[in-house]
Design an enzyme around this catalytic site. Structure first.
Site, PDB file in Angstrom:
ATOM      1  N   CYS A 150      -0.617 -14.684 -11.420  1.00  8.97           N
ATOM      2  CA  CYS A 150      -1.242 -15.855 -10.789  1.00  8.97           C
ATOM      3  C   CYS A 150      -0.181 -16.925 -10.586  1.00  8.97           C
ATOM      4  CB  CYS A 150      -2.331 -16.392 -11.692  1.00  8.97           C
ATOM      5  SG  CYS A 150      -3.516 -15.163 -12.203  1.00  8.97           S
ATOM      6  N   ARG A 153       1.461 -15.022  -5.018  1.00 12.19           N
ATOM      7  CA  ARG A 153       1.242 -14.524  -6.376  1.00 12.19           C
ATOM      8  C   ARG A 153      -0.212 -14.144  -6.618  1.00 12.19           C
ATOM      9  NH1 ARG A 153       5.370 -15.667  -9.646  1.00 12.19           N
ATOM     10  NH2 ARG A 153       4.057 -15.418 -11.484  1.00 12.19           N
ATOM     11  N   TRP A 181      -4.713 -14.157  -9.366  1.00  7.04           N
ATOM     12  CA  TRP A 181      -4.650 -12.722  -9.097  1.00  7.04           C
ATOM     13  C   TRP A 181      -5.465 -12.100 -10.209  1.00  7.04           C
ATOM     14  CZ3 TRP A 181      -3.286  -9.739  -5.254  1.00  7.04           C
ATOM     15  CH2 TRP A 181      -3.175  -8.378  -5.485  1.00  7.04           C
ATOM     16  N   ASN A 193      -1.447 -18.104 -16.392  1.00  2.00           N
ATOM     17  CA  ASN A 193      -0.923 -16.925 -15.693  1.00  2.00           C
ATOM     18  C   ASN A 193      -0.512 -15.925 -16.773  1.00  2.00           C
ATOM     19  OD1 ASN A 193       0.391 -14.990 -14.158  1.00  2.00           O
ATOM     20  ND2 ASN A 193       2.347 -16.091 -14.288  1.00  2.00           N
ATOM     21  N   GLY A 194      -1.084 -14.737 -16.739  1.00  4.58           N
ATOM     22  CA  GLY A 194      -0.756 -13.739 -17.759  1.00  4.58           C
ATOM     23  C   GLY A 194      -2.023 -13.123 -18.315  1.00  4.58           C
ATOM     24  N   GLU A 242       7.528  10.493   0.733  1.00  5.94           N
ATOM     25  CA  GLU A 242       7.451   9.036   0.616  1.00  5.94           C
ATOM     26  C   GLU A 242       8.727   8.380   1.125  1.00  5.94           C
ATOM     27  OE1 GLU A 242       6.310   5.108  -0.146  1.00  5.94           O
ATOM     28  OE2 GLU A 242       5.308   6.963   0.456  1.00  5.94           O
ATOM     29  N   LYS A 254       8.914   5.698   4.302  1.00  6.39           N
ATOM     30  CA  LYS A 254       9.519   4.364   4.217  1.00  6.39           C
ATOM     31  C   LYS A 254      10.490   4.156   5.376  1.00  6.39           C
ATOM     32  CE  LYS A 254       7.293   2.604   2.112  1.00  6.39           C
ATOM     33  NZ  LYS A 254       6.190   3.368   1.631  1.00  6.39           N
ATOM     34  N   GLU A 288       8.527   3.930   8.816  1.00  3.28           N
ATOM     35  CA  GLU A 288       7.654   2.791   9.121  1.00  3.28           C
ATOM     36  C   GLU A 288       8.392   1.478   9.306  1.00  3.28           C
ATOM     37  OE1 GLU A 288       4.666   1.793   6.201  1.00  3.28           O
ATOM     38  OE2 GLU A 288       5.820   2.754   4.612  1.00  3.28           O
ATOM     39  N   HIS A 313      11.868  28.919   7.249  1.00  2.45           N
ATOM     40  CA  HIS A 313      10.735  29.505   7.983  1.00  2.45           C
ATOM     41  C   HIS A 313      10.521  28.815   9.327  1.00  2.45           C
ATOM     42  CE1 HIS A 313       9.877  31.901   4.471  1.00  2.45           C
ATOM     43  NE2 HIS A 313       9.925  30.821   3.735  1.00  2.45           N
ATOM     44  N   LYS A 315      -1.013  -4.214   6.663  1.00  2.00           N
ATOM     45  CA  LYS A 315      -0.911  -3.990   5.226  1.00  2.00           C
ATOM     46  C   LYS A 315      -2.127  -3.238   4.704  1.00  2.00           C
ATOM     47  CE  LYS A 315       0.809  -4.084   1.177  1.00  2.00           C
ATOM     48  NZ  LYS A 315       1.854  -3.109   0.911  1.00  2.00           N
TER      49      LYS A 315
HETATM   50  C1  AGP Z   1       2.713   2.352   3.156  1.00  2.00           C
HETATM   51  O1  AGP Z   1       3.922   1.739   3.117  1.00  2.00           O
HETATM   52  C2  AGP Z   1       1.813   1.889   4.208  1.00  2.00           C
HETATM   53  N1  AGP Z   1       1.593   0.524   4.164  1.00  2.00           N
HETATM   54  C3  AGP Z   1       0.513   2.695   4.298  1.00  2.00           C
HETATM   55  O2  AGP Z   1       0.832   4.045   4.434  1.00  2.00           O
HETATM   56  C4  AGP Z   1      -0.409   2.553   3.086  1.00  2.00           C
HETATM   57  O3  AGP Z   1       0.116   3.215   1.998  1.00  2.00           O
HETATM   58  C5  AGP Z   1      -1.774   3.163   3.432  1.00  2.00           C
HETATM   59  O4  AGP Z   1      -2.302   2.480   4.532  1.00  2.00           O
HETATM   60  C6  AGP Z   1      -2.732   3.088   2.243  1.00  2.00           C
HETATM   61  O5  AGP Z   1      -2.978   1.769   1.901  1.00  2.00           O
HETATM   62  P1  AGP Z   1      -3.747   1.444   0.547  1.00  2.00           P
HETATM   63  O6  AGP Z   1      -2.904   1.921  -0.582  1.00  2.00           O
HETATM   64  O7  AGP Z   1      -3.915  -0.040   0.564  1.00  2.00           O
HETATM   65  O8  AGP Z   1      -5.068   2.148   0.595  1.00  2.00           O
END
Ligand code: AGP
Length: 612
Positions: free
Chosen positions: A2, A27, A74, A100-101, A485, A489, A492, A508, A607
């Site tokens: 927080c 935060r 938070w 906060n904590g 993963e 990264k 994206e 294959h 996001k």
């Molecule tokens: C990951 O970097 C992306 N922002 C995206 O793949 C994300 O992981 C996916 O949309 C799932 O989001 P969530 O964890 O909020 O459900």
């Protein structure tokens, strides 16, 4: 995580506090509130949601007073609501507290206050316990606020940065720091406290960095700092030269880089309190019995994007440690393949935001067919959390950058904790191996810090390869899961056409894409698969690929077949994803930066994906 702010001086406190909170909204933004000493009373105003809601609430009736505290939340203990918002007070509004904590022993303290002091609690929060402890001491010690705070702290366990005001102690603000950030800002005839620099930069650049177990006493005339024994401390002023925008990122250029560096703390936080005094895993209120676990004949892990990639590692961990078969699926596909679900199904959803629609709808489908739903979520009180039977929170704090980093590593931690918990419940794991994995997990935060010390090596690799339009990530076992993963990264945020595949699958078909100087990032952290992986590296080398390998310290022989090699500290194979992902996050970050891309807000992405 927080944000708290406090002010005492000659200006009206409310406005200054709210502006400071806005700078700390990264935060946490579940709720906010202020408490101001006004004509001998404490005027508390608080509201669920973003700070704008609080501003709406006080429009035309702003609390008047020159001494106050504020908070942006938070949520960890108690879902986001007006009632659970800070500041918290005792019943008689004698004192007000922002915090906060986490107070780890708040349940036993609360029960004691109810049983032995007749205190009535209104909220689900740990912070209301602090307010009542301080108020009782304050009443008994003749309104000595510092002493009252010190007495309360002496019986609390956990992490806390608090700000406290009391109605019979005008123009004084007391704060205390233990394992949570706190600074004090020196003004001219006014003084401040806050969780972080951005909150105060528009008023002063003269800051006192408060050390652990120190108390701060602010009045309009000055700031005094005391150590844990009550002795006054002489502290140097630190002059801050950052711009405001920089400060919100803690001096990092982008939120993504800040969040990569947040990982040691986020992992420590997510692990904390999940081990009981005997070193056994306890999953915050998730009470699965052996009989119940034995009754499930199927576990599904369902998620999207990065969360799905964490689920891949979770599948491996649960199957390896607890010997329960796990099916994993991307949520957008899961719902439409008529999955076989009934009351013998345990459904695990993973989501940072807790609002991803595909995951949410899959969860609701599973629930409607009788499955038990356990979710791993970062945002407290989010839809996925609310709709689940059980929730295990990742305590990563707010993740602002679209490209998920610290949520991934903390999701992995939760997956390992669940696997160990299930394995122990089913008696599928011997105590030696159980303790070994727990020790290994506890050593991870320091090892991630070690990996972060090699950032410049990764940056120079990015400088070398940022202009590539095609990159392959290969690995075996858990390394292939991490490859997905790492590849996501890079895709994206740099928009490079990146591809991940199990190294054994290359021959294959995909190996046909290998040609002179094709960039291949090869992960080889699995000791029991090292030789196999080594020969896969030889294979792509034979096609002229440029191989950058990632392995553990002690495997330097890999450099014979690699143009460059990245080494992470030794660790158990099972948990190596917690280390091997970090250089890949950094590589993606520095490549995107070199290409001049908008790292925190990449094109075409959001996001939280709240549409199908
Ligand atoms: C990951 O970097 C992306 N922002 C995206 O793949 C994300 O992981 C996916 O949309 C799932 O989001 P969530 O964890 O909020 O459900």
């Amino acid at each position: 995580m927080c944000g708290i702010v406090g002010y005492v001086g000659y200006n009206q406190a409310t406005g200054i506090i709210i502006e400071g909170l806005k700078k700390l909204e990264y935060r946490g933004y579940d709720s906010s509130g202020v408490a101001v000493l006004s004509n001998g009373k404490i005027d508390v105003r608080k509201r669920k949601g973003v700070i704008k809601n609080l501003e709406e609430l006080i429009k035309g009736d702003v609390p008047v007073g020159t001494c106050g505290i504020g908070h942006t939340r938070w949520a960890t203990h108690g879902t986001p609501s007006d009632l659970n918002s800070h500041p918290h007070t005792d019943e008689d509004l004698t004192v007000a507290v922002v915090h906060n904590g986490i107070v780890e022993n708040y349940v036993e303290l609360r029960d004691d206050l109810i049983k032995n002091r007749g205190v009535q609690f209104k909220t689900e929060t740990d912070t209301e316990v602090i307010a009542n402890l301080v108020a009782l001491n304050y009443a008994e010690n003749g309104s000595d606020l510092e002493q009252a705070v010190r007495s309360a702290i002496s019986i609390m366990r956990g992490a806390y940065a608090i700000g406290v005001i009391a109605k019979d102690t005008p123009d004084k603000l007391v704060a205390y720091r233990k394992d949570a950030p706190l600074i004090a800002g020196k003004g001219d005839g006014e003084n401040f406290i806050a969780s972080d620099i951005p909150a105060l930069l528009q008023h002063t650049q003269d800051m006192y960095m408060i050390e652990n177990n120190e108390m701060v006493v602010c009045t309009a005339d000055g700031i005094k700092i005391f150590d844990s024994n009550g002795a006054e401390v002489d502290r140097e002023i630190t002059e801050i030269t950052w711009s405001l925008e920089d400060a919100e990122k803690g001096g990092y250029e982008h939120f993504m880089l800040k969040e990569i560096y947040d990982q040691p703390a986020a992992v420590r936080e997510t692990l904390s309190q999940r081990l009981d005094v005997n070193g056994k895993v306890k999953l915050d209120g998730i009470t699965l019995t052996k009989e119940e676990l034995d009754s499930y004949n199927k576990i599904y892990i369902v998620a999207c994007g990065t969360a799905y990639h964490a689920g891949l590692v979770g599948k491996y961990a649960i199957e390896k440690m607890a010997r329960i078969p796990v099916e994993i699926d991307v949520a957008s596909e899961f719902r439409y393949r008529e999955p076989i679900i009934d009351d013998k199904t345990l459904f695990i959803a993973i989501s940072q935001s807790g609002e991803t629609l595909d995951t949410l709808k899959s969860l609701r489908l599973a629930k409607s067919k009788g499955a038990r739903v356990l979710s791993i979520v970062n945002v407290v009180g989010s839809s996925v959390a609310r709709d689940s039977h059980d929730v295990l929170y990742t305590w990563a704090g707010p993740e602002i950058a679209v490209a998920s980093t610290k949520a991934y590593t903390t999701q992995l931690i939760c997956m390992y904790l669940i696997a160990l918990y299930f394995a122990d419940l089913k008696g599928e794991i011997d105590s030696e191996y159980y303790n070994h994995i727990i020790e290994e997990l506890q050593a991870i935060p320091d090892k991630i810090e070690k990996v972060l010390e090699c950032t410049s090596t990764i940056e120079s690799l990015a400088d070398k390869f940022y202009d590539r339009e095609r990159v392959f990530f290969i690995g075996r076992g858990l390394d292939s899961d991490v490859s997905y993963e790492g590849s996501l990264k890079l895709k994206e945020i740099s928009y490079i056409n990146s591809f991940a595949i199990g190294a054994g699958e290359l021959k294959h078909g995909t190996i046909a894409l290998m040609e002179e100087d094709t960039l291949v990032i090869a992960l080889a952290t699995q000791d029991f698969l090292f030789e196999k992986m080594y020969s896969n590296i030889v294979e792509v080398n034979a096609r002229g690929a440029h191989v950058v390998s990632l392995t553990k310290v002690g495997r330097e022989e890999i450099s014979q077949e690699s143009s460059e090699a990245i080494y992470v500290p030794k660790c158990a194979d099972e948990i190596s994803p917690l280390l091997s992902i970090v250089p890949l996050q950094l590589f993606a970050y520095y490549v995107a930066r070199k290409r001049g891309e908008d790292i925190d807000k990449p094109r075409n992405l959001a996001k939280s994906v709240t549409v199908e």
